[in-house]
Design a protein around this motif. Structure first.
Motif, PDB file in Angstrom:
ATOM      1  N   VAL A  26       0.825  -1.202   0.000  1.00 31.69           N
ATOM      2  CA  VAL A  26       0.000   0.000   0.000  1.00 31.69           C
ATOM      3  C   VAL A  26       0.862   1.255   0.000  1.00 31.69           C
ATOM      4  O   VAL A  26       1.847   1.340   0.735  1.00 31.69           O
ATOM      5  N   VAL A  27       0.464   2.233  -0.821  1.00 29.61           N
ATOM      6  CA  VAL A  27       1.012   3.583  -0.764  1.00 29.61           C
ATOM      7  C   VAL A  27      -0.058   4.455  -0.131  1.00 29.61           C
ATOM      8  O   VAL A  27      -1.215   4.461  -0.578  1.00 29.61           O
ATOM      9  N   LEU A  28       0.314   5.159   0.935  1.00 27.71           N
ATOM     10  CA  LEU A  28      -0.592   6.101   1.578  1.00 27.71           C
ATOM     11  C   LEU A  28      -0.288   7.499   1.069  1.00 27.71           C
ATOM     12  O   LEU A  28       0.876   7.860   0.896  1.00 27.71           O
ATOM     13  N   MET A  29      -1.342   8.281   0.838  1.00 24.85           N
ATOM     14  CA  MET A  29      -1.171   9.663   0.422  1.00 24.85           C
ATOM     15  C   MET A  29      -1.904  10.556   1.406  1.00 24.85           C
ATOM     16  O   MET A  29      -3.042  10.270   1.771  1.00 24.85           O
ATOM     17  N   VAL A  30      -1.228  11.637   1.852  1.00 27.18           N
ATOM     18  CA  VAL A  30      -1.780  12.521   2.870  1.00 27.18           C
ATOM     19  C   VAL A  30      -1.425  13.967   2.541  1.00 27.18           C
ATOM     20  O   VAL A  30      -0.385  14.234   1.944  1.00 27.18           O
ATOM     21  N   SER A  31      -2.303  14.886   2.926  1.00 28.45           N
ATOM     22  CA  SER A  31      -2.015  16.319   2.796  1.00 28.45           C
ATOM     23  C   SER A  31      -1.750  16.904   4.176  1.00 28.45           C
ATOM     24  O   SER A  31      -0.898  16.414   4.884  1.00 28.45           O
ATOM     25  N   HIS A  38       8.240   5.556  11.760  1.00 28.19           N
ATOM     26  CA  HIS A  38       7.671   4.221  11.557  1.00 28.19           C
ATOM     27  C   HIS A  38       8.498   3.408  10.555  1.00 28.19           C
ATOM     28  O   HIS A  38       8.079   2.340  10.126  1.00 28.19           O
ATOM     29  N   ASP A  39       9.657   3.935  10.177  1.00 25.91           N
ATOM     30  CA  ASP A  39      10.547   3.278   9.194  1.00 25.91           C
ATOM     31  C   ASP A  39       9.859   3.037   7.850  1.00 25.91           C
ATOM     32  O   ASP A  39      10.030   1.990   7.227  1.00 25.91           O
ATOM     33  N   ILE A  40       9.095   4.023   7.417  1.00 26.10           N
ATOM     34  CA  ILE A  40       8.410   3.962   6.127  1.00 26.10           C
ATOM     35  C   ILE A  40       8.978   5.082   5.269  1.00 26.10           C
ATOM     36  O   ILE A  40       9.134   6.216   5.730  1.00 26.10           O
ATOM     37  N   PRO A  41       9.294   4.804   3.998  1.00 27.65           N
ATOM     38  CA  PRO A  41       9.794   5.857   3.110  1.00 27.65           C
ATOM     39  C   PRO A  41       8.750   6.969   2.916  1.00 27.65           C
ATOM     40  O   PRO A  41       7.580   6.696   2.656  1.00 27.65           O
ATOM     41  N   LEU A  95      -2.299  -1.034  -3.949  1.00 30.59           N
ATOM     42  CA  LEU A  95      -3.404  -0.200  -3.505  1.00 30.59           C
ATOM     43  C   LEU A  95      -2.871   1.175  -3.120  1.00 30.59           C
ATOM     44  O   LEU A  95      -1.816   1.282  -2.502  1.00 30.59           O
ATOM     45  N   ILE A  96      -3.606   2.220  -3.482  1.00 34.16           N
ATOM     46  CA  ILE A  96      -3.297   3.580  -3.061  1.00 34.16           C
ATOM     47  C   ILE A  96      -4.426   4.023  -2.142  1.00 34.16           C
ATOM     48  O   ILE A  96      -5.603   3.942  -2.505  1.00 34.16           O
ATOM     49  N   VAL A  97      -4.063   4.472  -0.952  1.00 32.24           N
ATOM     50  CA  VAL A  97      -5.059   4.936   0.016  1.00 32.24           C
ATOM     51  C   VAL A  97      -4.912   6.446   0.164  1.00 32.24           C
ATOM     52  O   VAL A  97      -3.831   6.935   0.506  1.00 32.24           O
ATOM     53  N   LEU A  98      -5.983   7.165  -0.120  1.00 32.73           N
ATOM     54  CA  LEU A  98      -5.986   8.612   0.035  1.00 32.73           C
ATOM     55  C   LEU A  98      -6.442   8.923   1.449  1.00 32.73           C
ATOM     56  O   LEU A  98      -7.632   8.945   1.753  1.00 32.73           O
ATOM     57  N   ALA A  99      -5.470   9.122   2.332  1.00 35.75           N
ATOM     58  CA  ALA A  99      -5.738   9.391   3.741  1.00 35.75           C
ATOM     59  C   ALA A  99      -5.836  10.896   3.941  1.00 35.75           C
ATOM     60  O   ALA A  99      -4.947  11.528   4.484  1.00 35.75           O
ATOM     61  N   ARG A 100      -6.919  11.461   3.438  1.00 33.53           N
ATOM     62  CA  ARG A 100      -7.150  12.900   3.428  1.00 33.53           C
ATOM     63  C   ARG A 100      -6.157  13.627   2.503  1.00 33.53           C
ATOM     64  O   ARG A 100      -5.746  14.746   2.784  1.00 33.53           O
ATOM     65  N   TYR A 101      -5.772  12.987   1.417  1.00 31.05           N
ATOM     66  CA  TYR A 101      -4.974  13.654   0.391  1.00 31.05           C
ATOM     67  C   TYR A 101      -5.920  14.569  -0.358  1.00 31.05           C
ATOM     68  O   TYR A 101      -6.896  14.115  -0.947  1.00 31.05           O
ATOM     69  N   MET A 102      -5.658  15.863  -0.304  1.00 35.02           N
ATOM     70  CA  MET A 102      -6.632  16.839  -0.766  1.00 35.02           C
ATOM     71  C   MET A 102      -6.330  17.408  -2.150  1.00 35.02           C
ATOM     72  O   MET A 102      -6.552  18.584  -2.405  1.00 35.02           O
ATOM     73  N   GLN A 103      -5.850  16.566  -3.039  1.00 33.90           N
ATOM     74  CA  GLN A 103      -5.647  16.953  -4.423  1.00 33.90           C
ATOM     75  C   GLN A 103      -6.541  16.085  -5.300  1.00 33.90           C
ATOM     76  O   GLN A 103      -6.720  14.903  -5.023  1.00 33.90           O
ATOM     77  N   ALA A 122       5.183   3.065   1.118  1.00 29.54           N
ATOM     78  CA  ALA A 122       5.555   4.468   0.965  1.00 29.54           C
ATOM     79  C   ALA A 122       4.416   5.357   1.433  1.00 29.54           C
ATOM     80  O   ALA A 122       3.253   4.940   1.419  1.00 29.54           O
ATOM     81  N   VAL A 123       4.790   6.566   1.827  1.00 34.08           N
ATOM     82  CA  VAL A 123       3.813   7.616   2.092  1.00 34.08           C
ATOM     83  C   VAL A 123       4.195   8.799   1.213  1.00 34.08           C
ATOM     84  O   VAL A 123       5.359   9.210   1.183  1.00 34.08           O
ATOM     85  N   VAL A 124       3.223   9.320   0.494  1.00 32.90           N
ATOM     86  CA  VAL A 124       3.423  10.462  -0.392  1.00 32.90           C
ATOM     87  C   VAL A 124       2.617  11.628   0.167  1.00 32.90           C
ATOM     88  O   VAL A 124       1.464  11.453   0.570  1.00 32.90           O
ATOM     89  N   SER A 125       3.234  12.805   0.183  1.00 28.84           N
ATOM     90  CA  SER A 125       2.522  13.987   0.652  1.00 28.84           C
ATOM     91  C   SER A 125       2.971  15.213  -0.133  1.00 28.84           C
ATOM     92  O   SER A 125       4.120  15.296  -0.572  1.00 28.84           O
ATOM     93  N   ASN A 126       2.057  16.156  -0.245  1.00 30.54           N
ATOM     94  CA  ASN A 126       2.396  17.429  -0.880  1.00 30.54           C
ATOM     95  C   ASN A 126       2.841  18.452   0.165  1.00 30.54           C
ATOM     96  O   ASN A 126       3.050  19.617  -0.158  1.00 30.54           O
ATOM     97  N   HIS A 127       2.994  18.017   1.404  1.00 33.64           N
ATOM     98  CA  HIS A 127       3.476  18.853   2.507  1.00 33.64           C
ATOM     99  C   HIS A 127       4.441  18.025   3.363  1.00 33.64           C
ATOM    100  O   HIS A 127       4.418  16.802   3.331  1.00 33.64           O
ATOM    101  N   PHE A 128       5.253  18.698   4.160  1.00 34.24           N
ATOM    102  CA  PHE A 128       6.201  18.011   5.043  1.00 34.24           C
ATOM    103  C   PHE A 128       5.629  17.743   6.444  1.00 34.24           C
ATOM    104  O   PHE A 128       6.324  17.202   7.292  1.00 34.24           O
ATOM    105  N   ASP A 129       4.384  18.087   6.700  1.00 32.78           N
ATOM    106  CA  ASP A 129       3.812  18.041   8.047  1.00 32.78           C
ATOM    107  C   ASP A 129       3.998  16.703   8.766  1.00 32.78           C
ATOM    108  O   ASP A 129       4.212  16.674   9.980  1.00 32.78           O
ATOM    109  N   TYR A 130       3.894  15.599   8.068  1.00 31.55           N
ATOM    110  CA  TYR A 130       3.920  14.274   8.723  1.00 31.55           C
ATOM    111  C   TYR A 130       5.165  13.461   8.387  1.00 31.55           C
ATOM    112  O   TYR A 130       5.204  12.263   8.631  1.00 31.55           O
ATOM    113  N   GLN A 131       6.186  14.119   7.857  1.00 35.21           N
ATOM    114  CA  GLN A 131       7.416  13.417   7.502  1.00 35.21           C
ATOM    115  C   GLN A 131       8.014  12.693   8.709  1.00 35.21           C
ATOM    116  O   GLN A 131       8.362  11.513   8.614  1.00 35.21           O
ATOM    117  N   LYS A 132       8.156  13.371   9.843  1.00 27.04           N
ATOM    118  CA  LYS A 132       8.767  12.745  11.022  1.00 27.04           C
ATOM    119  C   LYS A 132       7.953  11.560  11.514  1.00 27.04           C
ATOM    120  O   LYS A 132       8.513  10.533  11.888  1.00 27.04           O
TER     121      LYS A 132
END
Length: 113
Positions: A27-32, A71-74, A103-111, A56-66
């Motif tokens: 799963v790739v998670l996407m978050v804003s 969690h040792d996830i890219p 699977l791609i999960v849009l975890a409040r990815y707002m794009q 992987a986790v993909v985001s258009n912001h750095f808010d949740y990088q840490k």
């Protein structure tokens, strides 16, 4: 379920697949900017209540990088603007392809994708 599903899928021209739940889905998670969905998924994954492999986790912001890195996830930061939207979406697809995500999960990815 597998025998009866074609009847449901056909009117909608759906493609579908059934997966063995014993093998965690990649799963790739996407978050804003709103992280409550991401945090809930990470918590359930961490305690074993959500048997997935977060690749992987993909985001258009750095808010949740840490949070993600802890969690040792890219973590992949891909900023999105009107000017770079096609390139940003291509980068997202490269991550999905390279991680072999199923699977791609849009975890409040707002794009809008």
């Amino acid at each position: 379920l597998e025998a009866g599903f074609p009847e449901v899928a056909e009117p909608f021209a759906m493609t579908y697949a059934f997966h063995d739940s014993a093998t965690p889905m990649k799963v790739v998670l996407m978050v804003s900017r709103f992280g409550h969905c991401l945090n809930d998924i990470l918590y359930r994954w961490k305690i074993g209540a959500l048997p997935i492999d977060i690749v992987a986790v993909v985001s258009n912001h750095f808010d949740y990088q840490k949070v993600v890195v802890n969690h040792d996830i890219p973590f992949h930061h891909i900023p999105v603007t009107k000017a770079n939207k096609p390139e940003a979406e291509a980068r997202i697809m490269e991550i999905v392809t390279s991680t072999r995500a199923e699977l791609i999960v849009l975890a409040r990815y707002m794009q809008v994708l």
